[in-house]
Design a protein around this motif. Structure first.
Motif, mmCIF file in Angstrom:
data_model
loop_
_atom_site.group_PDB
_atom_site.id
_atom_site.type_symbol
_atom_site.label_atom_id
_atom_site.label_comp_id
_atom_site.label_asym_id
_atom_site.label_seq_id
_atom_site.Cartn_x
_atom_site.Cartn_y
_atom_site.Cartn_z
ATOM 1 N N LEU A 1 4.864 12.917 -29.869
ATOM 2 C CA LEU A 1 5.757 14.046 -29.626
ATOM 3 C C LEU A 1 6.997 13.628 -28.844
ATOM 4 N N THR A 2 6.802 12.827 -27.802
ATOM 5 C CA THR A 2 7.937 12.334 -27.036
ATOM 6 C C THR A 2 7.482 11.170 -26.183
ATOM 7 N N MET A 3 8.438 10.320 -25.806
ATOM 8 C CA MET A 3 8.167 9.216 -24.893
ATOM 9 C C MET A 3 9.242 9.180 -23.822
ATOM 10 N N ASP A 4 8.859 8.735 -22.632
ATOM 11 C CA ASP A 4 9.798 8.470 -21.556
ATOM 12 C C ASP A 4 9.457 7.088 -21.022
ATOM 13 N N ARG A 5 10.293 6.101 -21.349
ATOM 14 C CA ARG A 5 10.054 4.733 -20.907
ATOM 15 C C ARG A 5 11.018 4.339 -19.799
ATOM 16 N N GLU A 6 11.686 5.323 -19.208
ATOM 17 C CA GLU A 6 12.627 5.051 -18.131
ATOM 18 C C GLU A 6 12.220 5.725 -16.829
ATOM 19 N N GLY A 7 11.049 6.332 -16.803
ATOM 20 C CA GLY A 7 10.561 6.953 -15.572
ATOM 21 C C GLY A 7 11.356 8.167 -15.135
ATOM 22 N N ARG A 8 12.004 8.840 -16.067
ATOM 23 C CA ARG A 8 12.858 9.976 -15.692
ATOM 24 C C ARG A 8 12.056 11.140 -15.114
ATOM 25 N N HIS A 9 10.846 11.364 -15.646
ATOM 26 C CA HIS A 9 10.094 12.554 -15.262
ATOM 27 C C HIS A 9 9.040 12.277 -14.190
ATOM 28 N N LEU A 10 8.266 11.214 -14.365
ATOM 29 C CA LEU A 10 7.141 10.978 -13.460
ATOM 30 C C LEU A 10 7.232 9.630 -12.752
ATOM 31 N N GLY A 11 8.369 8.953 -12.879
ATOM 32 C CA GLY A 11 8.540 7.682 -12.199
ATOM 33 C C GLY A 11 7.806 6.524 -12.840
ATOM 34 N N THR A 12 7.279 6.745 -14.043
ATOM 35 C CA THR A 12 6.577 5.695 -14.771
ATOM 36 C C THR A 12 6.658 5.993 -16.255
ATOM 37 N N ASP A 13 6.226 5.060 -17.084
ATOM 38 C CA ASP A 13 6.262 5.260 -18.533
ATOM 39 C C ASP A 13 5.187 6.257 -18.958
ATOM 40 N N ILE A 14 5.565 7.164 -19.856
ATOM 41 C CA ILE A 14 4.629 8.164 -20.351
ATOM 42 C C ILE A 14 4.871 8.414 -21.838
ATOM 43 N N ALA A 15 3.869 8.978 -22.487
ATOM 44 C CA ALA A 15 4.006 9.439 -23.868
ATOM 45 C C ALA A 15 3.235 10.736 -24.003
ATOM 46 N N LEU A 16 3.781 11.647 -24.749
ATOM 47 C CA LEU A 16 3.119 12.909 -25.050
ATOM 48 C C LEU A 16 2.757 12.891 -26.528
ATOM 49 N N VAL A 17 1.471 13.122 -26.824
ATOM 50 C CA VAL A 17 1.016 13.028 -28.210
ATOM 51 C C VAL A 17 0.194 14.257 -28.578
ATOM 52 N N GLU A 18 0.005 14.403 -29.863
ATOM 53 C CA GLU A 18 -0.841 15.447 -30.422
ATOM 54 C C GLU A 18 -2.249 15.359 -29.846
ATOM 55 N N ASP A 19 -2.833 16.504 -29.534
ATOM 56 C CA ASP A 19 -4.238 16.566 -29.154
ATOM 57 C C ASP A 19 -5.057 16.724 -30.428
ATOM 58 N N VAL A 20 -5.808 15.690 -30.792
ATOM 59 C CA VAL A 20 -6.590 15.732 -32.032
ATOM 60 C C VAL A 20 -7.999 16.265 -31.799
ATOM 61 N N GLY A 21 -8.268 16.738 -30.590
ATOM 62 C CA GLY A 21 -9.576 17.309 -30.289
ATOM 63 C C GLY A 21 -10.433 16.379 -29.460
ATOM 64 N N SER A 22 -11.673 16.772 -29.238
ATOM 65 C CA SER A 22 -12.576 16.021 -28.367
ATOM 66 C C SER A 22 -13.753 15.408 -29.104
ATOM 67 N N LEU A 23 -13.815 15.597 -30.416
ATOM 68 C CA LEU A 23 -14.963 15.106 -31.173
ATOM 69 C C LEU A 23 -14.754 13.651 -31.562
ATOM 70 N N ARG A 24 -15.630 12.796 -31.066
ATOM 71 C CA ARG A 24 -15.564 11.377 -31.389
ATOM 72 C C ARG A 24 -16.496 11.062 -32.551
ATOM 73 N N LEU A 25 -16.131 10.044 -33.308
ATOM 74 C CA LEU A 25 -16.959 9.628 -34.435
ATOM 75 C C LEU A 25 -18.357 9.230 -33.961
ATOM 76 N N GLU A 26 -18.478 8.619 -32.781
ATOM 77 C CA GLU A 26 -19.789 8.200 -32.303
ATOM 78 C C GLU A 26 -20.718 9.400 -32.127
ATOM 79 N N THR A 27 -20.165 10.552 -31.750
ATOM 80 C CA THR A 27 -20.985 11.755 -31.612
ATOM 81 C C THR A 27 -21.479 12.224 -32.969
ATOM 82 N N VAL A 28 -20.608 12.209 -33.974
ATOM 83 C CA VAL A 28 -21.003 12.614 -35.323
ATOM 84 C C VAL A 28 -22.075 11.670 -35.855
ATOM 85 N N MET A 29 -21.933 10.372 -35.600
ATOM 86 C CA MET A 29 -22.919 9.407 -36.062
ATOM 87 C C MET A 29 -24.295 9.663 -35.442
ATOM 88 N N GLU A 30 -24.304 10.159 -34.220
ATOM 89 C CA GLU A 30 -25.567 10.432 -33.535
ATOM 90 C C GLU A 30 -26.186 11.754 -33.961
#
Length: 332
Positions: free
Chosen positions: A100-129
């Motif tokens: 969604l966005t990146m800040d590699r100059e520390g403008r917002h939080l004083g360090t590098d950050i990236a904001l990405v899509e939340d794809v949920g909390s279900l991991r493949l390992e849980t489905v396998m089990e």
């Protein structure tokens, strides 16, 4: 050491800049499991969520250690590695969280950050089990994804970002064989762990000889695919639409695909054949399997010396792989 993690109040200005006045940040959850970067779920007042990655010293538990200079799997963390790897995987048709966005100059939080899509909390390992039948279809899809990665080839090995920079500089430097890098890596891990583990110290000569014997069987080859480096079912999320999504891919590199498969085979166990792996060199696989056993002693012992919250699990993992390393050189 005392670590400072982000709190709700630390993110108000960032949220206002990112989401404007239409949506308000109401909760922040720091997600567990990561060792190199901070991962936070941001909850907004319209019931939507996004994921924030934070690369800051307090978010990494890894102490420095000796490394092999041309080992592409060291220091696999950072916003540049994330950005370049994200682009490379997307170009190869691999489903990853949308950036969604990146800040590699520390403008917002004083360090590098990236904001990405939340794809949920279900991991493949849980489905396998919990749902083996559903897991079968997901593993087929994941196998197709891995097939695309491992048949996307490049002329040099190394972290994707580093190879890209070399191509931009039109570098023609000669690289030594990838298998020799792995031998040096394995022997370094052996030296580091033998210095603190008596059983490995006693078997040091046998283990080193075994590594060299495995190397001697490997025939030269210079053909490199895109490899994740540490892909397990815990590094694959499943979206509500049923898509497998790869995460933790900052270590993406051009390398022998057997390196990926040695790890994947270990992590997926008896479900590994469901991934329909590409054709592999068995001798290269044998060397890389054993090198990763030694890696899974050195890394866990090193991080267990820190304030990592699940220290006992790391010690258990190291102990398990000490047994594997010794079993390979035990007399029949």
């Amino acid at each position: 050491m005392s670590r400072a993690f982000l709190q709700l109040e630390d993110l108000h200005d960032f949220a206002a800049a990112q989401f404007g006045s239409e949506r308000r940040l109401i909760r922040v959850d720091r997600l567990t499991g990561g060792t190199k970067k901070g991962v936070y779920r941001l909850h907004l007042d319209d019931a939507t969520t996004v994921i924030l990655y934070v690369w800051a010293p307090d978010e990494s538990y890894w102490p420095t250690s000796s490394v092999v200079p041309d080992d592409p799997f060291t220091d696999a963390s950072g916003s540049e590695l994330f950005a370049v790897s994200h682009a490379a995987l997307t170009a190869a048709g691999v489903r990853v969280p949308r950036l969604l966005t990146m800040d590699r100059e520390g403008r917002h939080l004083g360090t590098d950050i990236a904001l990405v899509e939340d794809v949920g909390s279900l991991r493949l390992e849980t489905v396998m089990e919990t749902d083996p039948a559903r897991a079968a279809g997901l593993l087929t899809d994941l196998g197709a994804t891995l097939g695309r990665m491992h048949t996307t080839t490049g002329p040099r090995y190394g972290k994707v970002a580093e190879v890209q920079h070399a191509e931009e500089r039109e570098s023609t430097s000669v690289q030594r064989l990838a298998e020799d890098v792995i031998v040096d890596r394995a022997l370094l891990h052996l030296d580091l762990t033998a210095a603190r583990e008596e059983r490995l110290a006693a078997a040091h000569g046998q283990i080193a000889a075994h590594v060299r014997e495995l190397r001697a069987a490997v025939r030269p080859r210079q053909e490199y695919g895109l490899v994740h480096g540490e892909l397990g079912p815990d590094h694959v999320f499943v979206t509500p639409a049923g898509e497998p999504v790869l995460i933790d891919f900052e270590g993406l590199a051009w390398f022998d695909v057997e390196w990926d498969h040695a790890w994947i085979e270990m992590r997926f166990g008896d479900r590994y054949p469901d991934l329909n792996p590409v054709a592999l060199d068995p001798d290269r696989m044998a060397l890389y399997r054993y090198a990763q056993v030694l890696s899974l002693i050195e890394g866990p012992l090193r991080i267990a010396d820190t304030d990592f919250p699940d220290r006992d699990w790391m010690l258990w993992l190291a102990g398990l792989n000490i047994e594997k390393a010794l079993a390979a050189v035990a007399p029949l």
